[in-house]
Design a protein around this motif. Sequence first.
Motif, PDB file in Angstrom:
ATOM      1  N   GLN A  98      -3.624 -23.154  40.299  1.00  0.00           N
ATOM      2  CA  GLN A  98      -3.930 -24.224  41.194  1.00  0.00           C
ATOM      3  C   GLN A  98      -3.892 -25.665  40.341  1.00  0.00           C
ATOM      4  O   GLN A  98      -3.316 -26.579  41.105  1.00  0.00           O
ATOM      5  N   THR A  99      -3.971 -25.408  39.219  1.00  0.00           N
ATOM      6  CA  THR A  99      -3.750 -26.750  38.390  1.00  0.00           C
ATOM      7  C   THR A  99      -2.115 -27.029  38.636  1.00  0.00           C
ATOM      8  O   THR A  99      -1.884 -28.113  38.445  1.00  0.00           O
ATOM      9  N   LEU A 100      -1.277 -25.955  38.334  1.00  0.00           N
ATOM     10  CA  LEU A 100       0.254 -26.056  38.134  1.00  0.00           C
ATOM     11  C   LEU A 100       0.453 -26.690  39.530  1.00  0.00           C
ATOM     12  O   LEU A 100       1.352 -27.661  39.527  1.00  0.00           O
ATOM     13  N   ALA A 101      -0.217 -26.213  40.652  1.00  0.00           N
ATOM     14  CA  ALA A 101       0.234 -26.777  41.893  1.00  0.00           C
ATOM     15  C   ALA A 101      -0.193 -28.172  42.204  1.00  0.00           C
ATOM     16  O   ALA A 101       0.524 -29.042  42.752  1.00  0.00           O
ATOM     17  N   SER A 102      -1.235 -28.670  41.578  1.00  0.00           N
ATOM     18  CA  SER A 102      -1.626 -30.149  41.449  1.00  0.00           C
ATOM     19  C   SER A 102      -0.654 -30.942  40.863  1.00  0.00           C
ATOM     20  O   SER A 102      -0.296 -32.052  41.230  1.00  0.00           O
ATOM     21  N   VAL A 103      -0.029 -30.307  39.660  1.00  0.00           N
ATOM     22  CA  VAL A 103       0.609 -31.359  38.809  1.00  0.00           C
ATOM     23  C   VAL A 103       1.967 -31.481  39.593  1.00  0.00           C
ATOM     24  O   VAL A 103       2.691 -32.579  39.554  1.00  0.00           O
ATOM     25  N   GLY A 104       2.647 -30.246  40.346  1.00  0.00           N
ATOM     26  CA  GLY A 104       3.710 -30.495  40.955  1.00  0.00           C
ATOM     27  C   GLY A 104       3.678 -31.368  42.221  1.00  0.00           C
ATOM     28  O   GLY A 104       4.460 -32.046  42.380  1.00  0.00           O
ATOM     29  N   LEU A 105       2.621 -31.386  42.967  1.00  0.00           N
ATOM     30  CA  LEU A 105       2.290 -32.443  43.841  1.00  0.00           C
ATOM     31  C   LEU A 105       2.460 -33.869  43.347  1.00  0.00           C
ATOM     32  O   LEU A 105       3.132 -34.786  43.988  1.00  0.00           O
ATOM     33  N   LEU A 106       1.933 -34.049  42.242  1.00  0.00           N
ATOM     34  CA  LEU A 106       1.787 -35.370  41.675  1.00  0.00           C
ATOM     35  C   LEU A 106       3.170 -35.670  40.949  1.00  0.00           C
ATOM     36  O   LEU A 106       3.606 -37.109  41.114  1.00  0.00           O
ATOM     37  N   ALA A 107       3.985 -34.852  40.595  1.00  0.00           N
ATOM     38  CA  ALA A 107       5.418 -35.042  40.117  1.00  0.00           C
ATOM     39  C   ALA A 107       6.189 -35.363  41.352  1.00  0.00           C
ATOM     40  O   ALA A 107       6.928 -36.195  41.354  1.00  0.00           O
ATOM     41  N   VAL A 108       6.019 -34.667  42.678  1.00  0.00           N
ATOM     42  CA  VAL A 108       6.739 -35.060  43.782  1.00  0.00           C
ATOM     43  C   VAL A 108       6.330 -36.407  44.484  1.00  0.00           C
ATOM     44  O   VAL A 108       7.213 -37.219  44.686  1.00  0.00           O
ATOM     45  N   PHE A 109       5.208 -36.820  43.857  1.00  0.00           N
ATOM     46  CA  PHE A 109       4.667 -38.202  44.537  1.00  0.00           C
ATOM     47  C   PHE A 109       5.402 -39.200  43.710  1.00  0.00           C
ATOM     48  O   PHE A 109       6.050 -40.398  44.106  1.00  0.00           O
ATOM     49  N   VAL A 110       5.420 -39.020  42.480  1.00  0.00           N
ATOM     50  CA  VAL A 110       5.992 -40.096  41.492  1.00  0.00           C
ATOM     51  C   VAL A 110       7.665 -40.251  41.934  1.00  0.00           C
ATOM     52  O   VAL A 110       8.174 -41.379  41.828  1.00  0.00           O
ATOM     53  N   VAL A 111       8.137 -38.910  42.166  1.00  0.00           N
ATOM     54  CA  VAL A 111       9.540 -38.783  42.081  1.00  0.00           C
ATOM     55  C   VAL A 111      10.186 -39.674  43.680  1.00  0.00           C
ATOM     56  O   VAL A 111      11.007 -40.456  43.755  1.00  0.00           O
ATOM     57  N   SER A 112       9.279 -39.257  44.704  1.00  0.00           N
ATOM     58  CA  SER A 112       9.385 -39.855  45.810  1.00  0.00           C
ATOM     59  C   SER A 112       9.484 -41.413  45.891  1.00  0.00           C
ATOM     60  O   SER A 112      10.353 -42.022  46.472  1.00  0.00           O
ATOM     61  N   PHE A 117      12.130 -46.940  45.129  1.00  0.00           N
ATOM     62  CA  PHE A 117      12.534 -48.083  44.444  1.00  0.00           C
ATOM     63  C   PHE A 117      13.789 -48.264  43.995  1.00  0.00           C
ATOM     64  O   PHE A 117      14.322 -49.490  44.053  1.00  0.00           O
ATOM     65  N   LEU A 118      14.651 -47.017  43.747  1.00  0.00           N
ATOM     66  CA  LEU A 118      15.896 -47.395  43.417  1.00  0.00           C
ATOM     67  C   LEU A 118      16.990 -46.853  44.404  1.00  0.00           C
ATOM     68  O   LEU A 118      18.105 -46.795  43.983  1.00  0.00           O
ATOM     69  N   ARG A 119      16.459 -47.054  45.625  1.00  0.00           N
ATOM     70  CA  ARG A 119      17.303 -46.669  46.905  1.00  0.00           C
ATOM     71  C   ARG A 119      18.517 -47.679  46.953  1.00  0.00           C
ATOM     72  O   ARG A 119      19.654 -47.192  47.693  1.00  0.00           O
ATOM     73  N   ARG A 120      18.271 -49.116  46.569  1.00  0.00           N
ATOM     74  CA  ARG A 120      19.359 -49.950  46.744  1.00  0.00           C
ATOM     75  C   ARG A 120      20.626 -49.795  45.599  1.00  0.00           C
ATOM     76  O   ARG A 120      21.799 -49.865  45.756  1.00  0.00           O
ATOM     77  N   LYS A 121      20.123 -49.327  44.562  1.00  0.00           N
ATOM     78  CA  LYS A 121      21.056 -49.261  43.329  1.00  0.00           C
ATOM     79  C   LYS A 121      21.787 -47.831  43.309  1.00  0.00           C
ATOM     80  O   LYS A 121      22.945 -47.757  43.178  1.00  0.00           O
ATOM     81  N   PHE A 122      20.977 -46.780  43.582  1.00  0.00           N
ATOM     82  CA  PHE A 122      21.428 -45.498  43.532  1.00  0.00           C
ATOM     83  C   PHE A 122      20.948 -44.645  44.810  1.00  0.00           C
ATOM     84  O   PHE A 122      20.185 -43.911  44.846  1.00  0.00           O
TER      85      PHE A 122
END
Length: 318
Positions: A98-112, A117-122
């Motif tokens: 359950q903790t690993l699933a929470s960390v994974g969701l947080l990582a997807v939030f940051v990457v999204s 933010f970088l959609r115009r450059k890359f």
Amino acid sequence: MADNVQVVPIEEPAVTATAAATATTTTTEPEAKSSDQMESQSDKPPVGMLVTIVNLCAIGVLPIFTFFLSLTLLGYAVWLLYMRSYACEDILGLPRVQTLASVGLLAVFVVSNAALFLRRKFPMPALVVMVVILLLMMFIGLAYAGVNEMQSRRFPATGRWFELKVMDDVNWNNIKSCVYDKGACNELFYQSPKEKPYNRRKMPPIKSGCCMPPETCNMDALNATFWYRRKDEGPPLETEVLYGGMGGILSDCELWRNDWSVLCYDCRSCKFGFIRSLRRKWWQLGVFLVVISILLLMSHLLIFLATFWEKFKGQQSS
């Protein structure tokens, strides 16, 4: 001499009239052409308005919608971190999953949001990274929801994984002791329902599976945890017989005992009740992962197309 001089009339007014006529015709022809051009332009769709709408979607609407959509990932991750664990699920190591699933969701939030933010450059690398991550998340969600048939014992918290873990004799002995120590059947013993037959659908799966015999046994109940049958019950069965030793595998009706320490803790209905009580949380997580991954994938794809269109029109105008 002066009397013989003849005055010749000048035909200038006719010339001026013809020149005026030609001038009017020449001036009316450009006006007619300009009016025809305006009518033809009015018939065509306004390209500038379309470009403005696309730019508005690329700059404001789609990124804001994607950001608020990604906030659900953050909220669900926090909910998983602070949600209490079900009784005895720590024996199977589910709090760590359950903790690993929470960390994974947080990582997807940051990457999204980094991709936004970088959609115009890359634009292309951001899209590729999000497609890979979201497809992986959708695959995991399908496994949790029970749709994906490629479930294995190594993928935790899936239906197949639960069955393999709970049906293991060593694991079930620990789970059974934990369920008994938690007092899963105490409420039924002290607060037995007055109406019969007892409504099992309103009970938690563990109580209906571990504290009462199956409905197919056709037993008469004195209360929720004391049931009669035609033949004598006999003493509690030995553990090796319960799990299919020399005496073979017994049915749940034969495993039931009115002994408070036995009841139906060794029944298959108790095991499946324990699995159902745990599966609901992970099934909800699977459905959420599938839905949010599809929505984010569509949103990021539209943002990429809008950004690409904006750059293309900018190059044409320059």
